[in-house]
Design a protein around this motif. Sequence first.
Motif, PDB file in Angstrom:
ATOM      1  N   LEU A 103      -0.382   5.250  -0.854  1.00  0.00           N
ATOM      2  CA  LEU A 103      -1.371   5.564   0.166  1.00  0.00           C
ATOM      3  C   LEU A 103      -0.716   6.138   1.425  1.00  0.00           C
ATOM      4  CD1 LEU A 103      -3.873   2.558   0.031  1.00  0.00           C
ATOM      5  CD2 LEU A 103      -3.816   4.646  -1.339  1.00  0.00           C
ATOM      6  N   SER A 104      -1.429   7.024   2.087  1.00  0.00           N
ATOM      7  CA  SER A 104      -0.977   7.569   3.367  1.00  0.00           C
ATOM      8  C   SER A 104      -1.295   6.584   4.484  1.00  0.00           C
ATOM      9  CB  SER A 104      -1.680   8.896   3.650  1.00  0.00           C
ATOM     10  OG  SER A 104      -3.068   8.669   3.870  1.00  0.00           O
ATOM     11  N   GLU A 129       0.826  -1.208   0.000  1.00  0.00           N
ATOM     12  CA  GLU A 129       0.000   0.000   0.000  1.00  0.00           C
ATOM     13  C   GLU A 129       0.862   1.261   0.000  1.00  0.00           C
ATOM     14  OE1 GLU A 129      -2.884  -0.559  -0.723  1.00  0.00           O
ATOM     15  OE2 GLU A 129      -3.042  -2.661  -0.133  1.00  0.00           O
ATOM     16  N   ARG A 135      -7.603   2.701   6.846  1.00  0.00           N
ATOM     17  CA  ARG A 135      -8.990   2.482   6.430  1.00  0.00           C
ATOM     18  C   ARG A 135      -9.113   1.257   5.537  1.00  0.00           C
ATOM     19  NH1 ARG A 135      -8.934   8.216   6.063  1.00  0.00           N
ATOM     20  NH2 ARG A 135      -8.523   8.128   3.826  1.00  0.00           N
ATOM     21  N   LYS A 136      -8.164   1.065   4.640  1.00  0.00           N
ATOM     22  CA  LYS A 136      -8.237  -0.064   3.714  1.00  0.00           C
ATOM     23  C   LYS A 136      -8.044  -1.398   4.422  1.00  0.00           C
ATOM     24  CE  LYS A 136      -6.498  -1.743  -0.724  1.00  0.00           C
ATOM     25  NZ  LYS A 136      -5.661  -1.411  -1.898  1.00  0.00           N
ATOM     26  N   ASP A 193      -3.262   7.048   7.020  1.00  0.00           N
ATOM     27  CA  ASP A 193      -4.708   7.051   7.257  1.00  0.00           C
ATOM     28  C   ASP A 193      -5.432   6.202   6.219  1.00  0.00           C
ATOM     29  OD1 ASP A 193      -4.384   8.665   9.436  1.00  0.00           O
ATOM     30  OD2 ASP A 193      -5.019  10.511   8.440  1.00  0.00           O
ATOM     31  N   GLU A 194      -5.026   6.331   4.960  1.00  0.00           N
ATOM     32  CA  GLU A 194      -5.666   5.555   3.883  1.00  0.00           C
ATOM     33  C   GLU A 194      -5.390   4.062   4.036  1.00  0.00           C
ATOM     34  OE1 GLU A 194      -5.570   8.894   0.309  1.00  0.00           O
ATOM     35  OE2 GLU A 194      -3.786   7.696   0.730  1.00  0.00           O
TER      36      GLU A 194
END
Length: 219
Positions: A169-170, A164, A176-177, A172-173
């Motif tokens: 992606l950060s 990821e 969430r994923k 936070d992202e």
Amino acid sequence: MIRVVIVDDQVLVREGLRALLARTDDIEVVGEASDGDAAVRVVARTAPDVVLMDIRMPGTDGITATRRIVGATPSTGTHVVVLTTFDGEDNILDAIGAGAVGFLVKNSAPEELRAAVRNVANGDAMLSPAVTRRVMQAAARSPRTRETEVLKVLTDREREILVEIGSGLSNDEIGRKLFISPATVRTHVTRILAKLHARDRANLVAIAFRTGLVSPTDP
């Protein structure tokens, strides 16, 4: 205040960046340079938090200057953001290897510039989707390292998170994923950095592609 040094051989570019950064209450431009050698001297004198570094300059280029700055100030907190036009073959992976932790397109919106400076000053990498795509393309042309040799030290979860990260992606992202908290992601990222002897998040992106863990054709 976030202290910034601007390095670019074009006077108008330096003046434009200075003007944009001056419209804030938390960012201060403390120096400028027009080539890599001058950049190293200015950084040594001013000890900035962030250096905005052009790649192509007469004499000592931005990649060489980045390597010298990062090597000379490993514990002072000076972070280099590379300025790029993407109009040619910018050496993105070389810049990451030299120690750059962020990349900024020169025609970025003013708020993107300010956000990049703040994020990098706070210790985060700045890799926009456009830069991540360019890393993918560069990695596709680079010799691949056998995954088992480099990544065998990682757990399955750490590999999952590295995928990821490589996708841009950060924390936070990613949280969430993968249905985990950002704090847990940060813990995993710290462990991945240590295990892979990587300097920063930008290095992890390059590793993800160079090892083939993430493919340049992945969405």
